[in-house]
Motif scaffolding. Structure first.
Motif, short mmCIF file in Angstrom:
data_model
loop_
_atom_site.label_atom_id
_atom_site.label_comp_id
_atom_site.label_asym_id
_atom_site.label_seq_id
_atom_site.Cartn_x
_atom_site.Cartn_y
_atom_site.Cartn_z
N UNK A 215 20.41 19.08 -12.06
CA UNK A 215 20.05 19.21 -13.48
C UNK A 215 18.93 18.23 -13.77
N UNK A 216 18.35 18.34 -14.93
CA UNK A 216 17.26 17.43 -15.29
C UNK A 216 17.04 17.41 -16.78
N UNK A 217 16.03 16.63 -17.19
CA UNK A 217 15.65 16.54 -18.59
C UNK A 217 14.13 16.63 -18.68
N UNK A 218 13.64 16.87 -19.85
CA UNK A 218 12.21 16.91 -20.05
C UNK A 218 11.86 17.58 -21.36
N UNK A 219 10.62 17.40 -21.75
CA UNK A 219 10.14 17.97 -23.00
C UNK A 219 9.40 19.29 -22.78
N UNK A 220 8.51 19.31 -21.83
CA UNK A 220 7.72 20.51 -21.58
C UNK A 220 8.25 21.26 -20.38
N UNK A 221 8.58 20.51 -19.33
CA UNK A 221 9.22 21.05 -18.14
C UNK A 221 10.52 20.28 -17.94
N UNK A 222 11.51 20.93 -17.37
CA UNK A 222 12.74 20.23 -17.02
C UNK A 222 12.51 19.59 -15.66
N UNK A 223 12.50 18.27 -15.63
CA UNK A 223 12.23 17.52 -14.40
C UNK A 223 13.52 17.42 -13.59
N UNK A 224 13.56 18.16 -12.50
CA UNK A 224 14.73 18.15 -11.62
C UNK A 224 14.46 17.34 -10.37
N UNK A 225 13.38 16.58 -10.37
CA UNK A 225 13.09 15.71 -9.23
C UNK A 225 12.93 14.28 -9.71
N UNK A 226 13.26 13.37 -8.82
CA UNK A 226 12.94 11.97 -9.02
C UNK A 226 12.39 11.50 -7.69
N UNK A 227 11.45 10.57 -7.74
CA UNK A 227 10.70 10.20 -6.55
C UNK A 227 10.92 8.74 -6.18
N UNK B 278 0.86 -1.19 0.00
CA UNK B 278 0.00 0.00 0.00
C UNK B 278 0.89 1.23 0.00
N UNK B 279 0.57 2.17 -0.87
CA UNK B 279 1.32 3.42 -0.96
C UNK B 279 1.16 4.21 0.33
N UNK B 280 2.27 4.78 0.82
CA UNK B 280 2.24 5.58 2.04
C UNK B 280 2.70 7.02 1.81
N UNK B 281 3.88 7.21 1.20
CA UNK B 281 4.44 8.56 1.09
C UNK B 281 5.53 8.61 0.02
N UNK B 282 5.82 9.82 -0.50
CA UNK B 282 6.95 9.98 -1.43
C UNK B 282 8.15 10.60 -0.73
N UNK B 283 9.33 10.31 -1.27
CA UNK B 283 10.55 11.02 -0.91
C UNK B 283 11.12 11.53 -2.23
N UNK B 284 11.43 12.81 -2.28
CA UNK B 284 11.87 13.43 -3.53
C UNK B 284 13.35 13.75 -3.51
N UNK B 285 14.00 13.41 -4.59
CA UNK B 285 15.40 13.77 -4.80
C UNK B 285 15.40 14.99 -5.71
N UNK B 286 15.93 16.09 -5.21
CA UNK B 286 16.07 17.31 -6.00
C UNK B 286 17.45 17.28 -6.63
N UNK B 287 17.49 17.20 -7.96
CA UNK B 287 18.76 17.08 -8.68
C UNK B 287 19.19 18.46 -9.20
#
Length: 184
Positions: free
Chosen positions: A102-114, A91-100
């Motif tokens: 730099x990042x990549x993306x098409x519309x927004x530059x994704x600087x997080x990974x979860x 069962x899903x409980x919570x996210x932890x985010x890594x703020x990088x």
């Protein structure tokens, strides 16, 4: 079907960084990149899995009753990651985010990974409760490599239980490992 070398035993913490099989397509109207042509950034650096293959892995069989799953994901496959967690019996409980930095993306530059956190039947923290869910750290050395700070968080939360990393790229003290790069 159980994959070759699949581990046995029951674990209190499972860390997984699956090889999500997805394509990002350029949606822009650039003369340089036609619509529907995959970018170099999304060309797989390793073998990837389809949703049906990943969801069918017998991860639930590795989990002790109080097991916690830490599942790395990225934004394009977030719905799939939640389905995988459920298919594996968590069962899903919570996210932890890594703020990088730099990042990549098409519309927004994704600087997080979860890293999603889920539990099997109950969630117990023996120690180190109420940690922040944002970690800021440097760039990894290899494609898709995750910072060691996240393993340290899990070690702090679950210092005495058996821990395993699925889709591992290396061996770590106090952890069992499974993955096609784990012996490297």
């Amino acid at each position: 079907m159980t994959p070759a070398g699949w581990p046995t035993g029951k674990f209190g913490a499972i860390l997984a960084d699956p090889p999500w099989g997805f394509n990002l397509w350029w949606g822009g109207r650039s003369n340089k990149t036609p619509v529907g042509v995959p970018s170099r950034a999304t060309t797989p650096h390793y073998d990837v899995m389809k949703e049906e293959e990943l969801n069918a892995l017998p991860v639930s069989g590795l989990a002790a009753d109080d097991c916690v799953l830490f599942l790395w994901t990225c934004w394009p496959v977030m719905p799939w990651a939640l389905r995988a967690m459920e298919a594996w019996g968590f069962r899903y409980l919570a996210p932890v985010h890594w703020i990088k930095p730099s990042g990549v993306g098409n519309w927004f530059v994704h600087r997080t990974q979860t890293m999603l956190m889920g539990y099997k039947t109950r969630c117990r923290f023996e120690r180190a409760r109420y940690r922040p869910n944002i970690v800021m750290t440097g760039d990894p050395k290899r494609h898709s490599e995750k910072p060691e700070e996240f393993r340290a968080i899990i070690d702090t939360l679950y210092p005495n239980g058996k821990r395993i990393e699925l889709f591992s790229r290396s061996q770590h003290e106090g952890w069992e490992s499974w993955g096609n790069e784990a012996a490297a």
